[in-house]
Design an enzyme around this catalytic site. Structure first.
Site, short mmCIF file in Angstrom:
data_model
loop_
_atom_site.label_atom_id
_atom_site.label_comp_id
_atom_site.label_asym_id
_atom_site.label_seq_id
_atom_site.Cartn_x
_atom_site.Cartn_y
_atom_site.Cartn_z
N GLU A 128 79.93 23.54 61.07
CA GLU A 128 80.03 23.82 59.64
C GLU A 128 79.18 22.88 58.79
OE1 GLU A 128 82.29 22.72 61.71
OE2 GLU A 128 84.11 21.99 60.75
N ASP A 148 39.87 24.70 53.68
CA ASP A 148 38.57 25.11 53.17
C ASP A 148 37.80 23.82 52.91
OD1 ASP A 148 39.22 24.28 50.59
OD2 ASP A 148 38.29 26.04 49.66
N ASP A 197 42.23 25.51 47.69
CA ASP A 197 42.41 25.34 46.25
C ASP A 197 41.93 26.52 45.42
OD1 ASP A 197 39.78 25.06 46.80
OD2 ASP A 197 39.45 23.34 45.49
N ASP A 215 41.62 31.41 48.27
CA ASP A 215 42.48 30.86 49.31
C ASP A 215 43.92 31.38 49.22
OD1 ASP A 215 40.50 29.15 50.41
OD2 ASP A 215 40.71 27.87 48.66
N ASN A 267 84.87 19.71 74.92
CA ASN A 267 86.31 19.68 74.62
C ASN A 267 86.93 21.05 74.72
OD1 ASN A 267 86.48 17.05 74.26
ND2 ASN A 267 86.52 17.08 72.02
N ASN A 310 88.46 17.03 64.57
CA ASN A 310 87.19 17.62 64.18
C ASN A 310 86.70 17.07 62.84
OD1 ASN A 310 85.09 19.71 64.36
ND2 ASN A 310 86.11 20.49 62.53
N ASP A 323 83.23 15.15 62.37
CA ASP A 323 82.24 15.62 61.40
C ASP A 323 81.85 14.53 60.42
OD1 ASP A 323 81.64 18.09 62.23
OD2 ASP A 323 82.93 19.18 60.81
N1 LIG Z 1 29.51 30.14 40.68
C1 LIG Z 1 28.87 30.76 41.67
N2 LIG Z 1 27.76 31.45 41.42
C2 LIG Z 1 27.11 32.07 42.40
N3 LIG Z 1 27.48 32.06 43.67
C3 LIG Z 1 28.56 31.39 44.00
C4 LIG Z 1 29.34 30.71 43.02
N4 LIG Z 1 30.37 30.13 43.62
C5 LIG Z 1 30.27 30.43 44.92
N5 LIG Z 1 29.19 31.19 45.17
C6 LIG Z 1 28.74 31.69 46.48
O1 LIG Z 1 29.84 32.19 47.22
C7 LIG Z 1 30.02 31.45 48.41
C8 LIG Z 1 31.47 31.30 48.72
O2 LIG Z 1 32.14 30.62 47.66
P1 LIG Z 1 32.91 29.28 47.93
O3 LIG Z 1 31.99 28.29 48.54
O4 LIG Z 1 33.61 28.91 46.70
O5 LIG Z 1 33.91 29.80 49.02
P2 LIG Z 1 35.03 28.98 49.75
O6 LIG Z 1 35.48 29.84 50.86
O7 LIG Z 1 36.03 28.55 48.77
O8 LIG Z 1 34.27 27.79 50.37
P3 LIG Z 1 34.61 26.26 50.29
O9 LIG Z 1 35.14 25.96 51.62
O10 LIG Z 1 33.25 25.67 50.08
O11 LIG Z 1 35.56 26.03 49.17
C9 LIG Z 1 29.33 30.13 48.16
O12 LIG Z 1 28.89 29.54 49.35
C10 LIG Z 1 28.18 30.55 47.28
O13 LIG Z 1 27.11 30.99 48.05
MG LIG Z 2 37.00 26.91 47.93
#
Ligand SMILES: Nc1ncnc2c1ncn2[C@@H]1O[C@H](COP(=O)(O)OP(=O)(O)OP(=O)(O)O)[C@@H](O)[C@H]1O
Ligand SMILES: [Mg+2]
Length: 841
Positions: A290, A332, A583, A587, A651, A676, A680
């Site tokens: 519990e 990333d 971030d 993602d 037990n 018990n 506990d």
């Molecule tokens: N502001 C922008 N203008 C034009 N192209 C862009 C821009 N931002 C990103 N890209 C293109 O898109 C691709 C993927 O974007 P980004 O790098 O943000 O992806 P990600 O998966 O978040 O990668 P990271 O691991 O670098 O954060 C970049 O490598 C770039 O070539």
């Molecule tokens: Mg990124």
């Protein structure tokens, strides 16, 4: 005063009528004064948990347990039959254990609530003509808000302006593809009255573009507010969750069998039905873990508080044990492994010469785009101030992670120009260049990437008109040049990688960037590159092939959001718990899909919303602490489970045997309850116990085989000692029934309580592994109380009678021998299991 409004209805009204309906202005919004009044009327803009239950309701909820109810009923019946003492004792025990449990849980709950308060996203609102950011909880109907990529839609809103606004409303519709929204009035019919194009719904994420909107519904009145409770149930089961479920099943089965058996045998052989029933219920109480929910929530909230002190916010406390079992972390690159302090190194043309024209095009594109605030664009804008006053933006095709490019259209002395910038391979696809030039550009691009520099390509073309352009208009461009950026790795990234590796967590990078750049970063932070997979390569694989492949791949490059997500799912088939650190807007799906989603303070709202844990401090080392905290939760929960299984069940086996052979009950129902309760209470400090280093330096694993064997072998062992006691008190030195019960009460309490020092570690208790002080104190205290009880003046009321001292000596000896045997058994059991595991690998 504002009355209620119907969503479909507002979709078909032009903005002016909406202004009237909501008594607001689509330019100035409502006044601050008016907002305060409306906030009072409609309440804060929050969904999710209904109102927090009152403390009394929380306390009463502990009585909902069926066993507690049966006990209460039993106490009532006892009182009715004139057994007042019995009734009082049962009642007092119930009350005491429930208050203890409640108080511990309240601590954990309050901790969780304090943590929750530090969160909360913001939104730009316009009130009385002025725009500023407020907490989304402060929004009210009629508010005018501005939306931009990365925002979470904070309420149900009607759009009054939208520019290339794409929204992901999968949290409502399950449809993960972004939908385009616009502000146009649409007629509403019976079959299009949900998810309309000129409405945005709370909880959706803005993927790209911008917009302005009027708030219609807030809080629980929103679409998602009405279904919020159902949505929470969508989490997939993790190793820990699965383990807990299996454990629950195991315990229910064993309890049912034992309890029914004991009841039937007792009732048939010699006792009153009521006594036998009460006895069986007391046994069931003894068997149910519990305190498990309390132990878990206290352990988890301790972990969360500890992480908060280090600078991390735990949004979902239940994710803490997943942290403990996490054995792979995907991350990333930009902003997590690199500083995100991107700077523009230079702009070059196709032949590699520095070019001011290319920079001007890049600058126009970056400064006029209205999507997310983006570090690459910021870097371009920080690199100079060319005069662009004579340029006017007429259209924009926003960035998305599949195209990996974006365009703006500008007007300059009556000519229109489209300027497109993005990933070089994507730009080249839409450019008109001959093969030689393409080769030359690719070579340049690769050289720059090898040096760890990030590269965007820029292209342009003239247009006839500058409005209503589509993605398909990004074609036949002429190549202008490359913008070259530098994004240095974070100082602490290398340390983090090394630390994680030391504690058994694999790190993998999943990025949208080029593989050469990623490889270079990996070299700098000391992450071994085992294998590389590119997004387009994965698209050709079936799930089965992918699942086999992912194991040996450490970097995934040029991955779009959906592709990232697919990798997470593939990894889940091999690993106990998959973590994801990211971030960006891109993602968010992966943060949700992972067993544990981790984001950082500067992340987009969409990412923070999807994450379980947010690192507020910039230090990545918090991750390490989080994992350790998770493993401590896991380890301490496991101690409680092993304790309950081994000693408790032992037990109960003994009781089952006694039911067959003894002509009287071996312990009275109230004595069992008392036993018990003390047992506990002794364990209430387990969540605060220390853990051996070796338990914390490996990912924790729920091992059902260990648990089952623990139950059988330890249960049997303690039963053997119980039977010795039975033999001693019934046969060798026959004593009265009351003394028999007292003797067994003392022996079983001592063995059950003290074995914690053996079970809590795989090493030699006290010598090699020191328990935490609170555990030592609670254990000794409860044991002392239990052993003094029979000597107190009112002991007879509870059916106790002190034993002669020579028998007490025997009992002490039996307890000591039992503990020695338990230590030996533990070692044999663990060495058997590690051998088996080694053989399996
Ligand atoms: N502001 C922008 N203008 C034009 N192209 C862009 C821009 N931002 C990103 N890209 C293109 O898109 C691709 C993927 O974007 P980004 O790098 O943000 O992806 P990600 O998966 O978040 O990668 P990271 O691991 O670098 O954060 C970049 O490598 C770039 O070539
Ligand atoms: Mg990124």
């Amino acid at each position: 005063m504002l009355s209620t409004i119907q969503l479909p209805h507002t979709a078909s009204l032009p903005p002016e009528e909406i202004e009237q309906l909501l008594n607001t202005s689509i330019i100035r919004g409502i006044t601050e004064q008016e907002a305060l009044g409306r906030l009072r009327q409609f309440g804060p803009n929050v969904t999710g948990s209904k109102k927090r239950a009152t403390e009394l309701a929380e306390l009463l909820s502990h009585f909902k347990n069926p066993l507690v109810l049966i006990l209460l009923a039993a106490a009532g019946i006892s009182a009715g039959m004139g057994e007042t003492v019995n009734a009082v004792i049962i009642f007092v025990i119930i009350l005491l254990s429930i208050s203890l449990d409640y108080m511990q849980e309240r601590g954990a709950r309050n901790a969780a609530a304090t943590l929750g308060k530090t969160l909360g996203s913001k939104i730009t609102v316009t009130r009385g003509g002025e725009s500023y950011d407020i907490a989304t909880s402060q929004l009210c109907p009629g508010d005018l808000i501005s939306l931009r990529a990365g925002n979470i839609i904070p309420a149900d809103v009607r759009l009054i302006a939208a520019h290339d606004l794409f929204v992901n409303q999968s949290s409502l519709t399950g449809e993960s593809f972004p939908v385009e929204k616009n502000a146009a009035t649409i007629p509403v019919t019976a079959n299009n009255d949900t998810f309309l194009e000129n409405m945005c719904y709370m909880g959706s994420g803005v993927i790209s573009g911008t917009g302005k909107a009027i708030v219609l519904y807030t809080g629980r009145k929103t679409m998602i507010g009405t279904i919020a409770d159902e949505l929470n149930s969508g989490q997939e089961e993790t190793d820990f969750g699965r383990g807990m479920r299996q454990f629950g099943l195991l315990i229910t089965r064993v309890t049912l069998i034992l309890v029914v058996f004991i009841f039937v045998v007792n009732a048939i052989s010699h006792h009153s039905i009521f006594q036998s029933f009460l006895f069986a219920v007391a046994i069931a109480v003894g068997l149910t873990p519990e305190l498990l929910p309390m132990v878990m929530s206290v352990a988890m909230s301790r972990g969360a508080m500890r992480m908060a002190r280090e600078g991390a916010i735990v949004k979902r406390i239940a994710a803490i044990p997943n942290f403990g079992s996490m054995d792979v972390l995907c991350t990333d690159k930009t902003g997590t492994l690199t500083t995100n302090q991107i700077s523009l190194v230079k702009c070059v043309n196709a032949t590699g010469e520095v070019s001011a024209d290319v920079f001007k095009l890049a600058y126009l594109n970056s400064s006029l785009q209205t999507g997310t605030i983006n570090p690459l664009d910021q870097a371009v804008m920080a690199a100079g101030t060319p005069d662009i006053a004579s340029f006017e933006k007429t259209d924009e095709i926003p960035f998305d992670f599949n195209r990996k490019r974006m365009s703006v259209v500008v007007k300059h002395s009556d000519t229109f120009t489209m300027i497109c910038k993005g990933a070089p391979e994507e730009i080249l696809k839409v450019c008109n260049v001959d093969t030689d030039t393409t080769k030359q550009i690719q070579l340049l691009y690769e050289q720059l990437s090898q040096d760890g520099l990030r590269v965007l390509a820029i292209a342009s073309k003239s247009l006839q008109s500058g409005k209503n352009l589509l993605e398909s208009d990004e074609c036949d461009l002429s190549f202008a040049g490359l913008a070259v950026f530098f994004d240095p790795p974070r100082d602490d990234a290398a340390t983090m990688i090394a630390e994680l590796e030391k504690i058994g967590v694999d790190v993998k990078i999943i990025t949208g960037d080029h593989y050469l750049v990623t490889e270079k970063i990996c070299r700098e932070i000391g992450l071994p590159v085992k294998g590389i997979l590119q997004g387009f390569e994965m698209d050709q694989m079936t799930d089965v092939v992918l699942q086999e492949k992912v194991r040996n791949i450490s970097i995934f490059t040029r991955f779009s959001p959906d592709q990232k997500n697919r990798v997470i799912h593939a990894l889940k088939t091999h690993h106990r718990a998959v973590g994801y650190l990211g971030d960006g807007i891109n993602d968010a799906p992966s943060l949700k899909a992972a067993d544990i989603g981790i984001s950082v303070a500067g992340a987009s709202d969409v990412a923070k919303d999807a994450a379980d844990i947010i690192l507020t401090d910039k230090q990545l080392s918090i991750l390490y602490d989080g994992i350790i905290a998770g493993r401590e939760t896991f380890a301490n929960t496991m101690k409680y489970i092993l304790m309950g299984l081994s000693s408790n069940f032992g037990n109960m086996f003994s009781v089952a045997v006694a039911a067959v052979f003894l002509p009287f009950l071996p312990m009275l129902p109230v004595q069992i309850l008392l036993n018990n309760f003390l047992y506990d209470t002794a364990q209430i400090t387990i969540p605060a116990d220390n853990n051996d280093a070796d338990m914390l330096y490996h990912p924790q694993q729920w091992n059902m085989a260990v648990i089952r064997n623990f139950m059988l072998i330890f249960g049997l062992l303690s039963s053997v000692f119980d039977l010795i006691i039975f033999f001693l008190l019934y046969h060798a030195f026959p004593v009265s029934q009351a003394q028999f019960r007292t003797g067994w009460f003392m022996e079983s309490l001592a063995t059950q309580i003290l074995v914690v020092f053996i079970i809590r570690t795989r090493k030699l208790p006290f010598v090699q592994s020191k328990p935490a002080m609170p555990l030592v104190i609670s254990t000794l205290l409860c044991l002392t109380v239990g052993w003094i009880l029979p000597y107190l003046p009112f002991a007879a009321l509870m059916g106790f009678k002190p034993l002669p001292s020579h028998i007490m000596l025997y009992i002490c000896a039996i307890v000591i021998v039992y503990l020695i045997c338990a230590e030996i058994t533990k070692r044999l059991l663990y060495s058997y299991h590690s051998k088996k595991q080694a053989a399996a690998v």
